[in-house]
Every structure is written in C-alpha cells, then in structure tokens.
Design a protein around this motif. Structure first.
Motif, PDB file in Angstrom:
ATOM      1  N   MET A  17       0.826  -1.204   0.000  1.00 44.98           N
ATOM      2  CA  MET A  17       0.000   0.000   0.000  1.00 44.98           C
ATOM      3  C   MET A  17       0.861   1.255   0.000  1.00 44.98           C
ATOM      4  O   MET A  17       0.522   2.252  -0.645  1.00 44.98           O
ATOM      5  CB  MET A  17      -0.941  -0.012   1.204  1.00 44.98           C
ATOM      6  N   ARG A  18       1.976   1.213   0.713  1.00 42.98           N
ATOM      7  CA  ARG A  18       2.892   2.353   0.694  1.00 42.98           C
ATOM      8  C   ARG A  18       3.460   2.563  -0.700  1.00 42.98           C
ATOM      9  O   ARG A  18       3.615   3.705  -1.157  1.00 42.98           O
ATOM     10  CB  ARG A  18       4.019   2.119   1.700  1.00 42.98           C
ATOM     11  N   TYR A  23       1.958   6.944  -5.974  1.00 44.44           N
ATOM     12  CA  TYR A  23       1.295   7.484  -7.165  1.00 44.44           C
ATOM     13  C   TYR A  23      -0.163   7.758  -6.790  1.00 44.44           C
ATOM     14  O   TYR A  23      -1.075   7.005  -7.154  1.00 44.44           O
ATOM     15  CB  TYR A  23       1.394   6.494  -8.326  1.00 44.44           C
ATOM     16  N   ARG A  24      -0.375   8.813  -6.025  1.00 43.34           N
ATOM     17  CA  ARG A  24      -1.682   9.064  -5.420  1.00 43.34           C
ATOM     18  C   ARG A  24      -2.780   9.296  -6.443  1.00 43.34           C
ATOM     19  O   ARG A  24      -3.904   8.841  -6.263  1.00 43.34           O
ATOM     20  CB  ARG A  24      -1.569  10.259  -4.474  1.00 43.34           C
ATOM     21  N   GLY A  25      -2.463  10.017  -7.498  1.00 43.14           N
ATOM     22  CA  GLY A  25      -3.466  10.280  -8.525  1.00 43.14           C
ATOM     23  C   GLY A  25      -3.941   8.994  -9.177  1.00 43.14           C
ATOM     24  O   GLY A  25      -5.143   8.760  -9.341  1.00 43.14           O
ATOM     25  N   SER A  26      -2.989   8.148  -9.544  1.00 39.77           N
ATOM     26  CA  SER A  26      -3.326   6.871 -10.158  1.00 39.77           C
ATOM     27  C   SER A  26      -4.122   5.997  -9.197  1.00 39.77           C
ATOM     28  O   SER A  26      -5.103   5.350  -9.591  1.00 39.77           O
ATOM     29  CB  SER A  26      -2.046   6.153 -10.587  1.00 39.77           C
ATOM     30  N   LEU A  27      -3.717   6.003  -7.921  1.00 37.28           N
ATOM     31  CA  LEU A  27      -4.402   5.202  -6.908  1.00 37.28           C
ATOM     32  C   LEU A  27      -5.856   5.651  -6.753  1.00 37.28           C
ATOM     33  O   LEU A  27      -6.770   4.818  -6.707  1.00 37.28           O
ATOM     34  CB  LEU A  27      -3.669   5.314  -5.573  1.00 37.28           C
ATOM     35  N   PHE A 115      -0.628  -6.605  -3.443  1.00 34.40           N
ATOM     36  CA  PHE A 115      -1.904  -6.155  -2.887  1.00 34.40           C
ATOM     37  C   PHE A 115      -2.316  -4.847  -3.552  1.00 34.40           C
ATOM     38  O   PHE A 115      -1.527  -3.913  -3.648  1.00 34.40           O
ATOM     39  CB  PHE A 115      -1.790  -5.957  -1.380  1.00 34.40           C
ATOM     40  N   SER A 116      -3.548  -4.807  -4.004  1.00 36.32           N
ATOM     41  CA  SER A 116      -4.021  -3.657  -4.775  1.00 36.32           C
ATOM     42  C   SER A 116      -5.047  -2.847  -3.982  1.00 36.32           C
ATOM     43  O   SER A 116      -6.178  -3.305  -3.773  1.00 36.32           O
ATOM     44  CB  SER A 116      -4.656  -4.138  -6.093  1.00 36.32           C
ATOM     45  N   PRO A 117      -4.691  -1.663  -3.528  1.00 36.22           N
ATOM     46  CA  PRO A 117      -5.646  -0.811  -2.803  1.00 36.22           C
ATOM     47  C   PRO A 117      -6.942  -0.530  -3.549  1.00 36.22           C
ATOM     48  O   PRO A 117      -7.988  -0.360  -2.911  1.00 36.22           O
ATOM     49  CB  PRO A 117      -4.845   0.473  -2.563  1.00 36.22           C
TER      50      PRO A 117
END
Length: 266
Positions: A17-18, A23-27, A115-117
C-alpha cells in the motif's frame, strides 16, 4: 503461528500500500474506477426492476440486501486471498520457489503479494448498496443478528473456494479460468435470488459447492422468506457449519498441493 502469519500478512500489505501511495493520482482513479465498474452490476438490477416489481419473488430492497451481503463477503475475500488465483503464473515463472525458501508461510506471501488498494472500491460499492437496502427492510433485531454471521461465513467460504481453486493449479498450472469459474462466477451467482435459477443448480450450490450459504439460506431467515424449493428450515442456520467444512477442505487441499509441488526449474 496464526498470530505470526497475520502479522506478516499485515506487514506485507502495508508495504504494497505504501508503494501504491507513491502514485496518489493513479491510486485514486483506480479506486474510483473499481467503485464505478462494480456499480454496473447493481445498475443492471435497477434496470430489471424498472420493468417489474419483483424478481424471483423478491423486492428491490431485498435483492439489494442479497447483493450487498454477498458483495461485502466477496470483496473482503478478494482483498485477503484473491491473489491465489494467479498461483499458476507464479509457478511457471519460478517466483513460487522463492516463496518456499522464505521464513513466512507461502500462502501468506501469495495472498499479500501485489496487494491492490483499488480493491477497496469493490468493497465500498457493496457496503453502500447494503447500507441503502437495510433501512428499507426494517429487519427486527431478533433476525438482524444473522447479518454479520452470514457476511463472516460468506468470507470464509469464498476464501476457501479461492484456496481450493488455487491449490488445483499445482496440477492444472495453465487453467486459471477454472478458478475464476468458481470465484468470480460464484460472486455473480450470489448477486441474485436463487429462486431465479433452476432447482438442480440451486441444489448443486447448496450441497456440492455451498454458495447458497453465503447469502441465500441465511438471507431467507433475515428476510423471513419461505424457501422456494422447500429445503429444510434448519439450513438457514447452517452457514457456520458450511464455512467450517470448506475451511478444512481448503486447508487439506493446500497442504496436498504443496506436498505434490515440483519446481519448474525456471
């Protein structure tokens, strides 16, 4: 041992997750996209109810309840163990061999790997649907206690199915679609009242692959509905038994797969 595996799983998940958070925008876009895409399933149900008042004898809030409870269980199982359906790719690449020599359970490593948020989007959508349905149903507390029980049992059943399907790939390395037929296919099946399916299919997912105990049988109790097939009333309380049996079968299948595993040498 269990506490150690849980701690290692959480550490691996936090690490992934870190990495994703860099890549906050993509997340954010991927999570929102997951929410919207999964929302198309409930949109299809609303389209059906635009032309009828009942589906298989169930109203829209009741169908949403069945959809939401199964969706929450499936989404949690997907987050916790959904990656096991990719075990065939790990075996062919030799990555699974690496997991075997580490001082952590290979199942824990496999489940937490990559693991995919954005999977939280699927969970959020199911929670929203369930949250909309429950106030409209007015379920009394005398039956509402079954709701968390059925979600927990559904979670165990889905994880068990994922594990068994993953273990089968020790023999059927090139057949991940076999696993998907029982996992994602099972999720699609439980989104609707089983009364819309044929009697033989319903008996099959009751006594062979116990998907009926994810939300159908306990859901009949919560909604105070008669069983269209006239199956024993006691089955409405059998979800914990089905979950326990499936968990035991999954454990045996996984251990058998590990014992018979032979490295690809890649």
């Amino acid at each position: 041992m269990i506490a150690t595996n849980v701690r290692m799983y959480l550490l691996l998940v936090v690490t992934w997750m870190r990495a994703a958070a860099q890549y906050r925008g993509s997340l954010a876009l991927l999570t929102a996209g997951s929410f919207v895409v999964n929302g198309l399933d409930i949109a299809a149900i609303w389209v059906i109810f635009a032309h009828t008042t009942r589906l298989g004898g169930f109203t829209l809030p009741e169908v949403m309840f069945l959809y939401g409870t199964a969706g929450v269980s499936f989404a949690l199982a997907d987050m916790l163990a959904g990656n096991t359906d990719k075990i065939g790719a790990y075996i062919k690449s030799g990555a699974f061999d690496t997991m075997l020599i580490r001082p952590v359970s290979p199942f824990v490593q496999l489940a937490a790997d990559s693991f995919s948020p954005p999977r939280f989007g699927r969970l959020g959508q199911a929670v929203v649907v369930l949250g909309i349905a429950l106030p409209q149903l007015g379920v009394p507390w005398s039956r509402a206690w079954m709701i968390p029980v059925m979600i927990l049992c559904g979670l165990v059943i889905f994880i068990a199915i994922w594990t068994i399907a993953g273990a089968a790939q020790f023999l059927l390395v090139d057949a991940p679609e076999v696993a998907n037929a029982f996992t994602y296919g099972g999720n699609q099946l439980t989104q609707y009242p089983f009364s819309v399916y044929g009697g033989e299919l319903v008996r099959g997912v009751t006594f062979i692959v116990p998907l009926a105990f994810v939300n159908w049988q306990p859901g009949l109790y919560v909604l105070d509905h008669a069983d269209p097939l006239g199956l024993p009333y006691a089955l409405r309380f059998a979800s914990p038994v089905a979950a326990l049996i499936m968990a035991l079968l999954a454990t045996l299948a996984w251990r058998a797969g590990l014992r018979r595993y032979r490295s690809t040498g890649s």
